[in-house]
Design an enzyme around this catalytic site. Sequence first.
Site, PDB file in Angstrom:
ATOM      1  N   LYS A   1      -4.128   2.583  -2.429  1.00 45.91           N
ATOM      2  CA  LYS A   1      -4.977   2.434  -1.251  1.00 45.91           C
ATOM      3  C   LYS A   1      -4.730   3.527  -0.223  1.00 45.91           C
ATOM      4  CE  LYS A   1      -7.458  -0.324  -1.381  1.00 45.91           C
ATOM      5  NZ  LYS A   1      -8.739  -0.302  -2.124  1.00 45.91           N
TER       6      LYS A   1
ATOM      7  N   ASP B   1       0.819  -1.199   0.000  1.00 47.48           N
ATOM      8  CA  ASP B   1       0.000   0.000   0.000  1.00 47.48           C
ATOM      9  C   ASP B   1       0.858   1.256   0.000  1.00 47.48           C
ATOM     10  OD1 ASP B   1      -2.295  -1.458  -0.072  1.00 47.48           O
ATOM     11  OD2 ASP B   1      -2.811  -1.202   2.035  1.00 47.48           O
TER      12      ASP B   1
ATOM     13  N   MET C   1      -9.435   7.226   9.707  1.00 44.82           N
ATOM     14  CA  MET C   1      -9.932   7.637   8.392  1.00 44.82           C
ATOM     15  C   MET C   1     -10.991   8.730   8.474  1.00 44.82           C
ATOM     16  SD  MET C   1     -10.028   3.911   6.496  1.00 44.82           S
ATOM     17  CE  MET C   1     -11.025   3.131   7.763  1.00 44.82           C
TER      18      MET C   1
END
Length: 255
Positions: A60, A38, A172
């Site tokens: 990602k 990633d 996130m």
Amino acid sequence: MPHDPGTVKLVGAGPGAADLLTLRAARAIESAQALLYDALVCDEVVALAPAACLKIQTGKRAGRTSMKQETINRLMLRLARRGLRVVRLKGGDPSVFGRVGEEQAFLNAHGISTEVVPGVTAASAAAAQFGFPLTYRGQARRLVFATATTRDGALAETGWAADREATLALYMGRDQLSALAARLIAEGRSPHTPVMAVENAGRADARAMPGRLGALGQALAAAGCEGPVVVVVGEAAAQAPAFLNAEPALIEARS
């Protein structure tokens, strides 16, 4: 297709620094024949793979162009069917918002064996780096890992926000923090609840913003964070040495 398909290891790279890898993770990378990693995995960790290893950056990273999950799944399958030792390398811990369940289910359904190798997750790295616990006797009896946003970027439903004895580790949500703070307050959290928002937790360039829930969005906007941010909400965060200084203050990572 070879008679004996290869395997896929779903490996946690930790929060960034190579010395936070587990020994099992490091050994998996060192023996990989194909490495799908990633965007948040640092060059130092990728460099542990053999020179002859096929290395593919899959992206990602929230808000940026990246390889679609379906493409990653098919690529892992194709490489494993060639008999290669495949390592799918993810930032943090693959079981904490790392889609490990989706990938494992896909591969297993196609006859490919998998192994999950855990890694240090961002909240743990942030707590260790900036000197505060995630639980604290008499104050923080529970720890909740939650995503702040859904797959399409909308604010996630909470429902667990009013538990004042729980430390919330929110992932996130960098671009939704004002709305997130407002929702937590509406659901019962005091606007004076201590908060530690940490950018690039576990890395040398990590920054922490200590403050209070009611000012969370404004504080992060002023800091101009561009990297991934984990937000720790709860009384345990007030144990950080940064809270002894004037608030809010931007704290650089310890050397």
